[in-house]
Write a protein that holds these residues in place. Structure first.
Motif, mmCIF file in Angstrom:
data_model
loop_
_atom_site.group_PDB
_atom_site.id
_atom_site.type_symbol
_atom_site.label_atom_id
_atom_site.label_comp_id
_atom_site.label_asym_id
_atom_site.label_seq_id
_atom_site.Cartn_x
_atom_site.Cartn_y
_atom_site.Cartn_z
ATOM 1 N N ASP A 303 0.820 -1.123 -0.162
ATOM 2 C CA ASP A 303 0.018 0.007 -0.056
ATOM 3 C C ASP A 303 0.747 1.329 0.049
ATOM 4 O OD1 ASP A 303 0.940 0.299 2.615
ATOM 5 O OD2 ASP A 303 -0.817 -0.402 3.457
ATOM 6 N N GLY A 304 0.221 2.432 0.111
ATOM 7 C CA GLY A 304 0.904 3.799 0.034
ATOM 8 C C GLY A 304 1.852 3.882 1.279
ATOM 9 N N ALA A 305 1.699 3.299 2.521
ATOM 10 C CA ALA A 305 2.552 3.392 3.330
ATOM 11 C C ALA A 305 3.410 2.725 3.225
ATOM 12 C CB ALA A 305 1.846 3.399 5.071
ATOM 13 N N GLN A 306 3.743 1.296 2.733
ATOM 14 C CA GLN A 306 4.597 0.458 2.634
ATOM 15 C C GLN A 306 5.726 1.103 1.392
ATOM 16 O OE1 GLN A 306 1.954 -2.830 2.054
ATOM 17 N NE2 GLN A 306 2.966 -4.106 3.783
ATOM 18 N N THR A 307 4.860 1.677 0.391
ATOM 19 C CA THR A 307 5.621 2.311 -0.763
ATOM 20 C C THR A 307 6.546 3.434 -0.291
ATOM 21 O OG1 THR A 307 3.908 1.420 -1.994
ATOM 22 C CG2 THR A 307 5.364 2.889 -3.090
ATOM 23 N N ASP A 308 5.978 4.219 0.585
ATOM 24 C CA ASP A 308 6.729 5.248 1.415
ATOM 25 C C ASP A 308 7.975 4.671 2.073
ATOM 26 O OD1 ASP A 308 5.470 7.556 0.420
ATOM 27 O OD2 ASP A 308 3.938 7.340 2.318
ATOM 28 N N LYS A 309 7.758 3.590 2.765
ATOM 29 C CA LYS A 309 8.797 2.988 3.521
ATOM 30 C C LYS A 309 9.788 2.576 2.721
ATOM 31 C CE LYS A 309 10.001 0.641 7.536
ATOM 32 N NZ LYS A 309 9.933 -0.915 7.620
ATOM 33 N N VAL A 310 9.783 2.148 1.262
ATOM 34 C CA VAL A 310 10.642 1.501 0.395
ATOM 35 C C VAL A 310 11.517 2.823 -0.001
ATOM 36 C CG1 VAL A 310 11.111 0.838 -2.005
ATOM 37 C CG2 VAL A 310 9.147 -0.167 -0.629
ATOM 38 N N CYS A 311 10.855 3.847 -0.292
ATOM 39 C CA CYS A 311 11.637 5.184 -0.545
ATOM 40 C C CYS A 311 12.476 5.616 0.770
ATOM 41 C CB CYS A 311 10.604 6.551 -1.177
ATOM 42 S SG CYS A 311 9.678 5.831 -2.518
ATOM 43 N N GLU A 312 12.083 5.737 1.856
ATOM 44 C CA GLU A 312 12.747 6.074 2.847
ATOM 45 C C GLU A 312 13.872 5.063 3.242
ATOM 46 O OE1 GLU A 312 8.788 7.558 5.057
ATOM 47 O OE2 GLU A 312 9.576 5.767 6.069
ATOM 48 N N SER A 313 13.858 3.751 2.502
ATOM 49 C CA SER A 313 14.902 2.881 3.102
ATOM 50 C C SER A 313 16.095 2.947 2.188
ATOM 51 C CB SER A 313 14.056 1.412 3.081
ATOM 52 O OG SER A 313 13.062 1.426 3.842
ATOM 53 N N SER A 314 16.121 3.688 1.190
ATOM 54 C CA SER A 314 17.204 3.373 0.390
ATOM 55 C C SER A 314 18.405 4.237 0.891
ATOM 56 C CB SER A 314 17.004 3.912 -1.270
ATOM 57 O OG SER A 314 16.332 5.142 -0.980
ATOM 58 N N LYS A 315 19.682 3.828 0.503
ATOM 59 C CA LYS A 315 20.948 4.442 1.093
ATOM 60 C C LYS A 315 21.808 5.236 0.056
ATOM 61 C CE LYS A 315 20.913 2.267 5.085
ATOM 62 N NZ LYS A 315 19.910 1.768 5.135
ATOM 63 N N ILE A 316 21.601 4.626 -1.582
ATOM 64 C CA ILE A 316 22.184 5.377 -2.358
ATOM 65 C C ILE A 316 21.087 6.522 -3.270
ATOM 66 C CG2 ILE A 316 23.479 5.241 -4.746
ATOM 67 C CD1 ILE A 316 24.556 2.528 -3.377
ATOM 68 N N VAL A 317 20.029 5.712 -3.419
ATOM 69 C CA VAL A 317 18.816 6.477 -4.155
ATOM 70 C C VAL A 317 18.374 7.329 -3.143
ATOM 71 C CG1 VAL A 317 16.879 6.240 -5.301
ATOM 72 C CG2 VAL A 317 18.452 4.612 -5.620
ATOM 73 N N THR A 318 18.307 8.790 -3.486
ATOM 74 C CA THR A 318 17.686 9.739 -2.552
ATOM 75 C C THR A 318 16.198 9.566 -2.634
ATOM 76 O OG1 THR A 318 19.795 10.886 -2.623
ATOM 77 C CG2 THR A 318 17.866 12.048 -1.487
ATOM 78 N N TYR A 319 15.516 9.920 -1.408
ATOM 79 C CA TYR A 319 14.199 9.850 -1.306
ATOM 80 C C TYR A 319 13.831 11.477 -1.568
ATOM 81 C CZ TYR A 319 9.386 9.718 0.547
ATOM 82 O OH TYR A 319 7.976 9.807 0.749
ATOM 83 N N ALA A 320 13.475 11.852 -2.773
ATOM 84 C CA ALA A 320 13.240 13.125 -3.003
ATOM 85 C C ALA A 320 12.502 13.560 -4.536
ATOM 86 C CB ALA A 320 14.713 13.929 -3.278
ATOM 87 N N THR A 321 12.075 14.585 -4.403
ATOM 88 C CA THR A 321 11.333 14.964 -5.884
ATOM 89 C C THR A 321 12.233 15.263 -6.886
ATOM 90 O OG1 THR A 321 9.220 15.685 -6.657
ATOM 91 C CG2 THR A 321 10.644 17.380 -5.501
ATOM 92 N N SER A 322 11.937 15.590 -8.101
ATOM 93 C CA SER A 322 12.697 16.132 -9.091
ATOM 94 C C SER A 322 13.521 15.004 -9.834
ATOM 95 C CB SER A 322 13.609 17.147 -8.763
ATOM 96 O OG SER A 322 13.907 17.813 -10.140
ATOM 97 N N LEU A 323 14.064 15.257 -11.000
ATOM 98 C CA LEU A 323 14.789 14.090 -11.965
ATOM 99 C C LEU A 323 15.567 14.835 -12.667
ATOM 100 C CD1 LEU A 323 13.231 14.526 -14.993
ATOM 101 C CD2 LEU A 323 11.239 14.132 -13.404
ATOM 102 N N GLY A 324 16.553 13.967 -13.474
ATOM 103 C CA GLY A 324 17.243 14.413 -14.364
ATOM 104 C C GLY A 324 18.681 14.700 -13.871
ATOM 105 N N GLY A 325 19.229 14.636 -12.402
ATOM 106 C CA GLY A 325 20.470 14.891 -12.022
ATOM 107 C C GLY A 325 21.421 13.600 -12.108
ATOM 108 N N VAL A 326 22.744 13.860 -11.904
ATOM 109 C CA VAL A 326 23.597 12.820 -11.735
ATOM 110 C C VAL A 326 23.205 11.922 -10.596
ATOM 111 C CG1 VAL A 326 25.514 14.035 -12.772
ATOM 112 C CG2 VAL A 326 25.075 14.219 -10.323
ATOM 113 N N GLU A 327 22.540 12.386 -9.557
ATOM 114 C CA GLU A 327 22.274 11.384 -8.493
ATOM 115 C C GLU A 327 20.944 10.714 -8.528
ATOM 116 O OE1 GLU A 327 21.181 14.856 -8.906
ATOM 117 O OE2 GLU A 327 23.269 15.030 -7.453
#
Ligand SMILES: Cc1ncc(COP(=O)(O)O)c(C=O)c1O
Length: 372
Positions: A303-327
């Motif tokens: 669900d939405g809450a679990q999906t948020d948790k995925v985004c919060e759990s990464s260490k290299i991929v940053t949880y943030a909006t926007s796109l197109g940068g080197v990161e």
């Protein structure tokens, strides 16, 4: 220095927008911090022109074709197009595109400023039917975040045959993958914030057009609505363009590989990436696009809450909006209240950067498992 448009994009990106070269001349344009200029010349005032913007505009023109105007943001560029339409004009636009543009069009429609017909941009027949009585067809392709692909050649041809102006948001595809002006579009828009600038340190936008009448209308409008770029931002964006083809190629290769691995992942229910042969948009896209970009959208088995948790759990991929940068960045798009209800609650939009593919995959795989 040359900015010959017949050169390849990699060469254009490195050579365009340089000052004229002579002994001891600077390689890069100066950051022109001037609000006013001595009388008698073509510029006069800092809201009318600036040599650092001109250098950036020359580089984007060399990539997209036409002549370019830059703006204080992508949204300022979008607003510039809509604000030059007569009151009550009909605009046909995708019902699933960047939420900022959808919101802006909804506001114009609610204020009776414009009539907006929202269409499924993948339904070419429906779009063509709606062109009747329209002034502008606004196409974003691929769309943000659904990665739907419009049949650009067919839609542009039909719109031109009906006398409808066509503007294309080329932010996701970029000039490396499609050239809307060469296909006959009137205006191409870029959120320069994304791939062109490429380092998540600038907010800027651009409009390019081959039509001198559109150019003059937009240039006059920019003088008086004042949505001009800052010279420092223009300098940074031009510096970003020097490596844009390299960054975009690398990110796109990694995106395809990640899309394949995500497709086989037990905690992913659907992957959207037009470069996957199994994607609904692949055949259409490959007919006119040179590549498929560096955004992958996918749905998490939760669900939405679990999906948020995925985004919060990464260490290299940053949880943030926007796109197109080197990161690399990712986010659950429905966390934004203005996002279209048609976007699934568990959809994650991943902007693939320039990190190593296996490092990214290990991080993504761990985050997908961390939320269960
Ligand atoms: C497809 C698309 N168009 C336009 C914009 C607006 O650009 P900006 O944020 O530079 O104003 C965005 C921003 O995310 C976008 O993704």
């Amino acid at each position: 220095m040359t900015s010959d448009k017949s050169l390849s994009p990699e060469t254009i990106a490195v050579t365009a927008g340089r000052p004229p070269f002579g002994p001891d001349s600077a390689l890069n344009p100066p950051i022109s911090l001037n609000s006013t200029f001595v009388a008698g010349g073509a510029v006069g005032y800092g809201r009318y022109g600036n040599e650092t913007w001109l250098a950036l505009e020359e580089a984007i023109s060399a990539l997209e074709g036409g002549k370019t105007l830059t703006y204080s943001s992508g949204m300022a560029a979008v607003t510039a197009v809509f604000s030059t339409l007569p009151v009550g004009a009909k605009v046909v636009a995708s019902n699933q595109g960047y939420s900022g543009v959808m919101t802006l069009l909804g506001n114009y429609s609610a204020a009776n400023r414009l009539q907006v017909a929202f269409v499924s941009i993948t339904d070419t027949d429906q779009v063509i039917k709606e062109l009747s009585g329209a002034t502008l067809l606004w196409i974003e392709s691929p769309t943000n975040p659904g990665l739907e692909v419009a049949d650009l050649p067919a839609l542009i041809k039909a719109a031109k045959a009906s006398g409808v102006t066509v503007a294309v948001d080329n932010t996701f595809a970029t000039a490396l993958n499609q050239k809307p002006l060469a296909l006959g579009a009137d205006i191409v828009m870029n959120s320069v914030t994304k791939y062109l600038a490429g380092h998540s340190d600038v907010v800027l936008g651009s409009l390019s057009t081959s039509d001198p009448v559109h150019f003059k209308t937009l240039e006059d409008a920019r003088k008086f609505n004042g949505s001009i770029p800052g010279p420092f931002e223009a300098f940074l964006a031009l510096r970003g363009i020097r490596t844009f083809p390299l960054r975009f190629q690398k990110s796109s290769e990694t995106a395809l590989e990640l899309a394949k691995r995500l497709s086989a992942h037990p905690l992913v229910t659907r992957v959207r990436y037009p470069g996957l042969p199994t994607d609904s948009e692949h055949e259409k896209a490959k007919a006119f696009m040179k590549g498929f970009g560096a955004i992958v959208s996918f749905e998490y088995a939760g669900d939405g809450a679990q999906t948020d948790k995925v985004c919060e759990s990464s260490k290299i991929v940053t949880y943030a909006t926007s796109l197109g940068g080197v990161e690399s960045l990712w986010e659950r798009r429905r966390r934004w209240p203005i996002e279209s209800q048609s976007v699934p609650e568990s959809l994650i939009r991943l902007s693939v950067g320039c990190e190593n593919v296996d490092d990214l995959w290990a991080d993504i795989d761990a985050a997908l498992h961390a939320a269960k």
